[in-house]
Design a protein around this motif. Sequence first.
Motif, mmCIF file in Angstrom:
data_model
loop_
_atom_site.group_PDB
_atom_site.id
_atom_site.type_symbol
_atom_site.label_atom_id
_atom_site.label_comp_id
_atom_site.label_asym_id
_atom_site.label_seq_id
_atom_site.Cartn_x
_atom_site.Cartn_y
_atom_site.Cartn_z
ATOM 1 N N ASP A 96 11.027 -8.460 7.509
ATOM 2 C CA ASP A 96 10.217 -9.046 6.459
ATOM 3 C C ASP A 96 11.048 -9.149 5.195
ATOM 4 N N THR A 97 10.587 -9.958 4.268
ATOM 5 C CA THR A 97 11.214 -9.984 2.950
ATOM 6 C C THR A 97 10.840 -8.758 2.136
ATOM 7 N N PHE A 98 9.725 -8.149 2.479
ATOM 8 C CA PHE A 98 9.192 -6.942 1.859
ATOM 9 C C PHE A 98 8.714 -7.149 0.430
ATOM 10 N N TRP A 99 8.712 -8.389 -0.041
ATOM 11 C CA TRP A 99 8.135 -8.639 -1.352
ATOM 12 C C TRP A 99 6.642 -8.343 -1.310
ATOM 13 N N GLY A 100 6.175 -7.521 -2.227
ATOM 14 C CA GLY A 100 4.787 -7.108 -2.236
ATOM 15 C C GLY A 100 4.506 -5.863 -1.423
ATOM 16 N N PHE A 101 5.514 -5.327 -0.738
ATOM 17 C CA PHE A 101 5.363 -4.084 0.016
ATOM 18 C C PHE A 101 5.520 -2.882 -0.898
ATOM 19 N N THR A 102 5.012 -1.776 -0.416
ATOM 20 C CA THR A 102 5.346 -0.474 -0.953
ATOM 21 C C THR A 102 6.029 0.322 0.147
ATOM 22 N N LEU A 103 7.111 0.971 -0.192
ATOM 23 C CA LEU A 103 7.874 1.791 0.732
ATOM 24 C C LEU A 103 7.756 3.249 0.322
ATOM 25 N N GLY A 104 7.876 4.133 1.291
ATOM 26 C CA GLY A 104 7.744 5.536 0.960
ATOM 27 C C GLY A 104 8.380 6.446 1.979
ATOM 28 N N TRP A 105 8.236 7.726 1.716
ATOM 29 C CA TRP A 105 8.745 8.775 2.584
ATOM 30 C C TRP A 105 7.679 9.831 2.801
ATOM 31 N N PHE A 106 7.548 10.257 4.044
ATOM 32 C CA PHE A 106 6.780 11.424 4.422
ATOM 33 C C PHE A 106 7.720 12.441 5.056
ATOM 34 N N ARG A 107 7.247 13.654 5.198
ATOM 35 C CA ARG A 107 7.988 14.646 5.958
ATOM 36 C C ARG A 107 7.019 15.495 6.760
ATOM 37 N N GLN A 108 7.527 16.047 7.846
ATOM 38 C CA GLN A 108 6.723 16.909 8.698
ATOM 39 C C GLN A 108 7.567 18.101 9.125
ATOM 40 N N ALA A 109 7.191 19.263 8.635
ATOM 41 C CA ALA A 109 7.859 20.495 9.000
ATOM 42 C C ALA A 109 7.347 20.977 10.352
ATOM 43 N N PRO A 110 8.114 21.806 11.041
ATOM 44 C CA PRO A 110 7.671 22.310 12.341
ATOM 45 C C PRO A 110 6.318 23.000 12.248
ATOM 46 N N GLY A 111 5.404 22.588 13.104
ATOM 47 C CA GLY A 111 4.082 23.186 13.132
ATOM 48 C C GLY A 111 3.173 22.791 11.993
ATOM 49 N N LYS A 112 3.605 21.880 11.144
ATOM 50 C CA LYS A 112 2.828 21.471 9.981
ATOM 51 C C LYS A 112 2.401 20.010 10.106
ATOM 52 N N GLU A 113 1.429 19.629 9.301
ATOM 53 C CA GLU A 113 1.012 18.239 9.241
ATOM 54 C C GLU A 113 1.992 17.436 8.392
ATOM 55 N N ARG A 114 1.997 16.141 8.630
ATOM 56 C CA ARG A 114 2.835 15.275 7.830
ATOM 57 C C ARG A 114 2.393 15.289 6.377
ATOM 58 N N GLU A 115 3.362 15.215 5.486
ATOM 59 C CA GLU A 115 3.142 15.403 4.069
ATOM 60 C C GLU A 115 3.807 14.270 3.299
ATOM 61 N N PHE A 116 3.076 13.679 2.379
ATOM 62 C CA PHE A 116 3.616 12.618 1.552
ATOM 63 C C PHE A 116 4.676 13.163 0.617
ATOM 64 N N VAL A 117 5.754 12.407 0.461
ATOM 65 C CA VAL A 117 6.831 12.795 -0.433
ATOM 66 C C VAL A 117 6.903 11.876 -1.648
ATOM 67 N N SER A 118 7.039 10.578 -1.396
ATOM 68 C CA SER A 118 7.247 9.649 -2.507
ATOM 69 C C SER A 118 7.020 8.225 -2.036
ATOM 70 N N GLN A 119 6.737 7.340 -2.970
ATOM 71 C CA GLN A 119 6.615 5.924 -2.675
ATOM 72 C C GLN A 119 7.185 5.104 -3.821
ATOM 73 N N ILE A 120 7.551 3.875 -3.507
ATOM 74 C CA ILE A 120 8.089 2.959 -4.500
ATOM 75 C C ILE A 120 7.738 1.536 -4.113
ATOM 76 N N SER A 121 7.369 0.723 -5.099
ATOM 77 C CA SER A 121 7.113 -0.681 -4.847
ATOM 78 C C SER A 121 8.423 -1.407 -4.614
ATOM 79 N N TRP A 122 8.417 -2.337 -3.655
ATOM 80 C CA TRP A 122 9.622 -3.087 -3.356
ATOM 81 C C TRP A 122 10.133 -3.846 -4.569
ATOM 82 N N ASN A 123 9.210 -4.322 -5.379
ATOM 83 C CA ASN A 123 9.591 -5.044 -6.587
ATOM 84 C C ASN A 123 9.693 -4.131 -7.807
ATOM 85 N N HIS A 124 9.750 -2.847 -7.566
ATOM 86 C CA HIS A 124 10.025 -1.829 -8.591
ATOM 87 C C HIS A 124 8.929 -1.702 -9.635
ATOM 88 N N ASP A 125 7.703 -2.073 -9.271
ATOM 89 C CA ASP A 125 6.608 -1.971 -10.225
ATOM 90 C C ASP A 125 6.213 -0.536 -10.521
#
Length: 123
Positions: free
Chosen positions: A27-56
């Motif tokens: 995709d061109t990814f214009w208008g998308f938001t990208l991010g990162w999650f993490r999941q430690a052993p035995g734990k639920e997935r956890e939000f880390v950070s997000q950023i708009s593709w167009n840096h908004d």
Amino acid sequence: QVHLVESGGGLVQAGDSLRLSCAASGDTFWGFTLGWFRQAPGKEREFVSQISWNHDSIYGADFADGRFSISINSGKNAVYLQIDALKPEDTAIYYCVAEPRTATERLPSWKFWGQGTQVTVSS
């Protein structure tokens, strides 16, 4: 089809730094938001950070504690997560995520997920 491929994880010592990379394609990814999650052993997935593709906007989790920095190089279709002063509790699989909408607040859901890259921090 959108594909997200993480890299840059590995086995590091406490106090080290890593830059995780996410190569985004399909995709061109214009208008998308990208991010990162993490999941430690035995734990639920956890939000880390997000950023708009167009840096908004950027949004990070409270635990990020200034050690996590998300960025985009749109010319390379790449999203990065810089982690400084790694701690053993940062050990997790880190996932790149994408949502085809813009946001100025944390998004409640994510449509696309990468396969994850393992970060292991030894004491």
